[in-house]
Write an enzyme that holds these catalytic residues in place. Sequence first.
Site, PDB file in Angstrom:
ATOM      1  N   CYS A  83     -22.740 143.764  10.316  1.00 22.64           N
ATOM      2  CA  CYS A  83     -21.981 142.718  11.008  1.00 22.64           C
ATOM      3  C   CYS A  83     -21.573 141.697   9.956  1.00 22.64           C
ATOM      4  O   CYS A  83     -22.446 141.142   9.269  1.00 22.64           O
ATOM      5  CB  CYS A  83     -22.895 142.086  12.057  1.00 22.64           C
ATOM      6  SG  CYS A  83     -22.176 140.658  12.893  1.00 22.64           S
ATOM      7  N   CYS A 130     -14.453 142.671  10.204  1.00 18.49           N
ATOM      8  CA  CYS A 130     -15.403 142.672  11.327  1.00 18.49           C
ATOM      9  C   CYS A 130     -15.640 144.139  11.659  1.00 18.49           C
ATOM     10  O   CYS A 130     -14.684 144.915  11.752  1.00 18.49           O
ATOM     11  CB  CYS A 130     -14.814 141.930  12.522  1.00 18.49           C
ATOM     12  SG  CYS A 130     -15.728 142.161  14.062  1.00 18.49           S
TER      13      CYS A 130
END
Length: 270
Positions: A78, A188
């Site tokens: 992440c 992302c």
Amino acid sequence: MRITKFDKKPIGIFDSGVGGLSVWRELIKLMPGQEFIYIADNAFCPYGPRPKEEVIERSSRITEFLIEQGAAIVVVACNTATSAAISTLRSRFFIPFVGMEPAVKPAASFSKSGVIGVLATKGTLSGDLYNNTLERYASNVEVIEMAGVGLVQQVEEGKLEDPLTETLLNKYIKPMVEAGADHIVLGCTHYPFLSKLIHKIAGEGVTIIDPAPAVARHTLSLASELGIFNTGESGFNTTFYSTGGVEVLKSLAKSISSEIPDSLFRNLNI
Ligand code: DGL
């Protein structure tokens, strides 16, 4: 001697939700016999708009759980959690962490137009990690940044090609292309699941960069160095946990590796 999956320690992976599966997908290609434990922190997703301290606390709690399960390496799959928490994780826990790097360096060095696009969460774009990377590697190019507001939620709802997803992507990708970007960095881990639409909107002349394969290669070399790389054969060696519902996690993971048994998807209350 045949090595079984229980001979080597597992590798933990976590994300705010299903996005880290884009990293897991690359990891299982390189390490098909490795045991992995994947945590989707769906109860707290998205991380992007949350205060840094909260992302640090969630990342620490998840790491504790992964270490309790025997993980010898944790992949922070992440960008937002890497940016907010990885330095604290490294000081709190004595195991190696692999984080997401914003792939600005390859984009800037391969760009012919001198313009690159970066699509990431607000948390990542405002973080030191990204801004230091820009300073070091992107001083010679123009960078068009877009915060992909709403995209994580679309992926979490499994709406990878829905009209709203397309509208949002048009809003974020078109200005990059209009400014002349020839490389777009996906900052992302949820966004690679939208790459079909991103390619369609960006057009053929634009290269989309997903850092996941590089992160997987780095994890493999670290696992080899630590002696935990399991060179055994392929199997269903990942257990998936979600702090929220497991349904989207299950369907996205099965779209990558169709034969994963349902029993490997579990709820987690931490
Ligand atoms: N996959 C996460 C990332 O790479 C999503 C962020 C979020 O939960 O907002 O940043």
